[in-house]
Design a protein around this motif. Structure first.
Motif, PDB file in Angstrom:
ATOM      1  N   LEU A 300       0.828  -1.208   0.000  1.00 20.04           N
ATOM      2  CA  LEU A 300       0.000   0.000   0.000  1.00 20.04           C
ATOM      3  C   LEU A 300       0.861   1.256   0.000  1.00 20.04           C
ATOM      4  O   LEU A 300       0.496   2.270  -0.619  1.00 20.04           O
ATOM      5  CB  LEU A 300      -0.934  -0.014   1.208  1.00 20.04           C
ATOM      6  N   VAL A 303       2.048   1.765  -3.574  1.00 21.29           N
ATOM      7  CA  VAL A 303       0.948   2.213  -4.424  1.00 21.29           C
ATOM      8  C   VAL A 303       0.654   3.692  -4.194  1.00 21.29           C
ATOM      9  O   VAL A 303       0.473   4.473  -5.144  1.00 21.29           O
ATOM     10  CB  VAL A 303      -0.302   1.354  -4.170  1.00 21.29           C
ATOM     11  N   VAL A 304       0.601   4.114  -2.941  1.00 20.75           N
ATOM     12  CA  VAL A 304       0.315   5.521  -2.633  1.00 20.75           C
ATOM     13  C   VAL A 304       1.435   6.423  -3.141  1.00 20.75           C
ATOM     14  O   VAL A 304       1.180   7.497  -3.716  1.00 20.75           O
ATOM     15  CB  VAL A 304       0.097   5.693  -1.128  1.00 20.75           C
ATOM     16  N   ALA A 307       1.201   6.630  -6.949  1.00 22.38           N
ATOM     17  CA  ALA A 307       0.061   7.469  -7.319  1.00 22.38           C
ATOM     18  C   ALA A 307       0.368   8.940  -7.068  1.00 22.38           C
ATOM     19  O   ALA A 307      -0.014   9.810  -7.868  1.00 22.38           O
ATOM     20  CB  ALA A 307      -1.185   7.038  -6.542  1.00 22.38           C
ATOM     21  N   LEU A 308       1.071   9.245  -5.972  1.00 20.70           N
ATOM     22  CA  LEU A 308       1.428  10.630  -5.682  1.00 20.70           C
ATOM     23  C   LEU A 308       2.415  11.172  -6.704  1.00 20.70           C
ATOM     24  O   LEU A 308       2.278  12.322  -7.170  1.00 20.70           O
ATOM     25  CB  LEU A 308       2.026  10.712  -4.274  1.00 20.70           C
ATOM     26  N   ALA A 343      -5.419  11.300 -10.080  1.00 25.85           N
ATOM     27  CA  ALA A 343      -4.900  10.623  -8.893  1.00 25.85           C
ATOM     28  C   ALA A 343      -5.515   9.240  -8.741  1.00 25.85           C
ATOM     29  O   ALA A 343      -4.821   8.270  -8.409  1.00 25.85           O
ATOM     30  CB  ALA A 343      -5.162  11.464  -7.647  1.00 25.85           C
ATOM     31  N   TRP A 344      -6.811   9.141  -8.977  1.00 26.44           N
ATOM     32  CA  TRP A 344      -7.426   7.823  -8.888  1.00 26.44           C
ATOM     33  C   TRP A 344      -6.911   6.893  -9.989  1.00 26.44           C
ATOM     34  O   TRP A 344      -6.668   5.707  -9.745  1.00 26.44           O
ATOM     35  CB  TRP A 344      -8.946   7.928  -8.973  1.00 26.44           C
ATOM     36  N   PHE A 347      -3.566   5.642  -8.876  1.00 24.27           N
ATOM     37  CA  PHE A 347      -3.672   4.697  -7.779  1.00 24.27           C
ATOM     38  C   PHE A 347      -4.136   3.327  -8.278  1.00 24.27           C
ATOM     39  O   PHE A 347      -3.570   2.298  -7.903  1.00 24.27           O
ATOM     40  CB  PHE A 347      -4.651   5.233  -6.726  1.00 24.27           C
ATOM     41  N   ALA A 350      -1.387   1.661 -10.404  1.00 23.14           N
ATOM     42  CA  ALA A 350      -0.271   1.203  -9.576  1.00 23.14           C
ATOM     43  C   ALA A 350      -0.632  -0.084  -8.849  1.00 23.14           C
ATOM     44  O   ALA A 350       0.160  -1.034  -8.813  1.00 23.14           O
ATOM     45  CB  ALA A 350       0.119   2.299  -8.580  1.00 23.14           C
ATOM     46  N   LEU A 351      -1.833  -0.157  -8.267  1.00 21.99           N
ATOM     47  CA  LEU A 351      -2.254  -1.366  -7.580  1.00 21.99           C
ATOM     48  C   LEU A 351      -2.437  -2.520  -8.560  1.00 21.99           C
ATOM     49  O   LEU A 351      -2.101  -3.671  -8.247  1.00 21.99           O
ATOM     50  CB  LEU A 351      -3.561  -1.098  -6.828  1.00 21.99           C
TER      51      LEU A 351
END
Length: 542
Positions: A300, A303-304, A307-308, A343-344, A347, A350-351
């Protein structure tokens, strides 16, 4: 049940393949694809008859033992030979594709790679259902074999936390009062399990199967309620739980269900980050609580952070364009709204690639169009190489190995400042920083060597180097959709029939590169099992 437990595991899986063929046969018959239904039905009858004959021939033979050599041969046979039987109905439905291409397609599905030789709009719906179903069965096979086959051999990720003394060190606390004449068994683990691989697989299947099927059914129903068509929702559910990324349509996940469908799919992808969510694999628990699980926290966090990074990358690129096109207040509002969407998308992607599923968000293309930047394919390739949880359906190097190397690096930096310090964290943390990090480094070197050898063999034919690298990484990480995120130079040396799609980079390859990449899918799925098993003492111990 005892009769099936005495049968070879490979024979049992042939029977499972024959029973699975009845599902697309029934669907094809219900949707008026009668020729396809007949092909699947005939193939199913052939597989079931072959299973009965082989079962009768091996019923009175020597009981198969749990030795590592037979288990290794079974694993290789399932992923390398069983796809011939699985591809038989595909070769019958697509007569111009040939048995070789059908075998290659089934290897990709069974290893949960999800790479395809065919265009999505050129295949009939029952074929898509069969591909997704084979991928789903491949994911179930990995979940079962991880505990039933790989765990006793201490490979496939179990070597990271296994005891160097050849025994389990996990003990239950003693009761307050115990009868010395009736002492309980305090050892945990499978080290003393001398049953056959078939018996162990059936026992693990009884534990894992209901959860796996139940979660798939739940995701299917939710996607139907979110707006996905029936076949699309089912294939999405099958592809999410198995991380195969197989879909009957081209495009993003939220084409029909929108962001709601993507949120649900992202939630179910979390099951590929750690084995803790599945029964079995207790040896892989580095912590006692879910909140401190290293794989989940590392996954996680990555992934964050990705995404950032993608959010800032897109935001600062487009912010000046929005300001220049309008006034300051309007430009800021437009940029913030588009940034939230981007951003979504970052995210979810990436996941998706961290779990080696390889699906794109509906907002991913919007983020690229908004900023005017190319897709960061190399970043997604790095996520796929990192992979998901050990003993899950995800491919790649796996998060636990990355975590072990990170903790060892942290400890080395600490020793630079405090040379005489004593490391803490408990028994499992010390295990990860010592034996675990050492074995993880060996696996990283083997994985890098596998990429180099695969690229070298694929490049024997006149193929662009960057195309060979991306295809090799996609195959070894079992992330077939990764090839679609980076512009590849298509090859037209061969074809898979009228339904082939050479622009994706797979179907236009000659027979030699296809064979090499199919072998890379198997090696990536088994995690260089053949090499690791040769240096494991348990492999030679009777």
């Amino acid at each position: 049940m005892s009769f099936f437990s005495r049968m070879p595991l490979f024979v049992l899986l042939i029977g499972v393949a024959g029973l699975a063929m009845l599902v697309p046969a029934a669907y094809a018959a219900a949707t008026a694809w009668y020729e396809i239904a007949r092909s699947f039905l005939f193939s199913s009858v052939l597989m079931l008859v072959l299973t009965a004959l082989l079962g009768a021939a091996t019923a009175g033979g020597r009981r198969p033992g749990p030795h590592g050599r037979s288990v290794l041969a079974t694993m290789l046979g399932v992923l390398g030979v069983l796809p011939i039987a699985l591809g038989l109905p595909l070769a019958m439905v697509l007569p111009d594709t040939g048995i070789f291409n059908a075998w290659w397609e089934m290897v990709s599905c069974l290893t949960t790679t999800g790479a395809s030789l065919y265009a999505a709009d050129m295949l009939a719906p029952p074929i898509h259902l069969w591909r997704a179903l084979v991928g789903w069965l491949g994911g179930l096979f990995i979940l079962v074999s991880a505990v039933a086959v790989l765990s006793p051999m201490k490979v496939g990720g179990f070597e990271i936390l296994s005891s160097p003394y050849g025994r389990s060190e996990r003990f239950r606390p003693l009761p307050e009062s115990a009868d010395p004449r009736n002492q309980p068994q305090f050892f945990l683990g499978l080290g003393a399990d001398r049953t056959t691989p078939s018996a162990r697989a059936m026992r693990v299947l009884r534990d894992v199967g209901p959860y796996y099927a139940g979660l798939t059914l739940a995701l299917w129903v939710i996607l139907l309620l979110a707006g996905d068509p029936g076949l699309v929702a089912l294939c999405r559910a099958l592809g999410t739980l198995s991380t195969s990324g197989i879909s009957p349509v081209a495009g993003s996940v939220g084409v029909h269900s929108g962001v709601l469908g993507e949120v649900v799919v992202a939630f179910f992808m979390i099951f590929a980050l750690t084995r803790r969510f599945w029964p079995g694999g207790g040896e892989l628990r580095a912590t006692e609580t879910l909140r401190t699980d290293p794989e989940l926290r590392l996954g996680l966090t990555v992934v964050v952070l990705v995404a950032l990074v993608l959010f800032l990358r897109h935001f600062f690129t487009s912010f000046e364009q929005e300001i220049a096109a309008s006034n300051v207040a309007t430009g800021v509002l437009i940029s913030l709204r588009n940034a939230a969407v981007a951003a979504w998308g970052g995210f979810f992607n990436a996941l998706s690639f961290l779990t080696t599923t390889g699906w794109n968000s509906v907002d991913w293309q919007g983020a690229r169009s908004w900023s005017g930047l190319e897709s960061p394919g190399l970043l997604l390739a790095g996520l796929a190489i990192m992979g998901g949880g050990v003993a899950t359906t995800a491919g790649g190097v796996k998060l636990l190995r990355v975590y072990a190397l990170a903790r060892q690096s942290e400890r080395e930096l600490e020793r630079v400042v405090h040379p005489t310090s004593v490391s803490g964290g408990g028994r499992m943390a010390r295990r990860l920083r010592s034996e675990g990090a050492y074995l993880a480094f060996i696996f990283f070197m083997l994985f890098a060597l596998s990429i180099a050898v695969t690229v070298l063999l694929v490049s024997i034919r006149p193929i662009e180097f960057d195309t060979a690298v991306i295809l090799s990484v996609s195959a070894l990480t079992n992330t077939g959709p990764l090839a679609g995120t980076i512009h590849l130079t298509p090859s037209f040396e061969s074809t898979a029939g009228f339904a082939s799609n050479p622009w994706e980079g797979w179907s236009g390859l000659a027979a030699l590169p296809k064979t090499v990449l199919a072998g890379a899918m198997i090696v990536g799925r088994l995690e260089t099992l053949a090499i690791l098993a040769l240096v494991t003492p348990d492999f030679w111990r009777r």
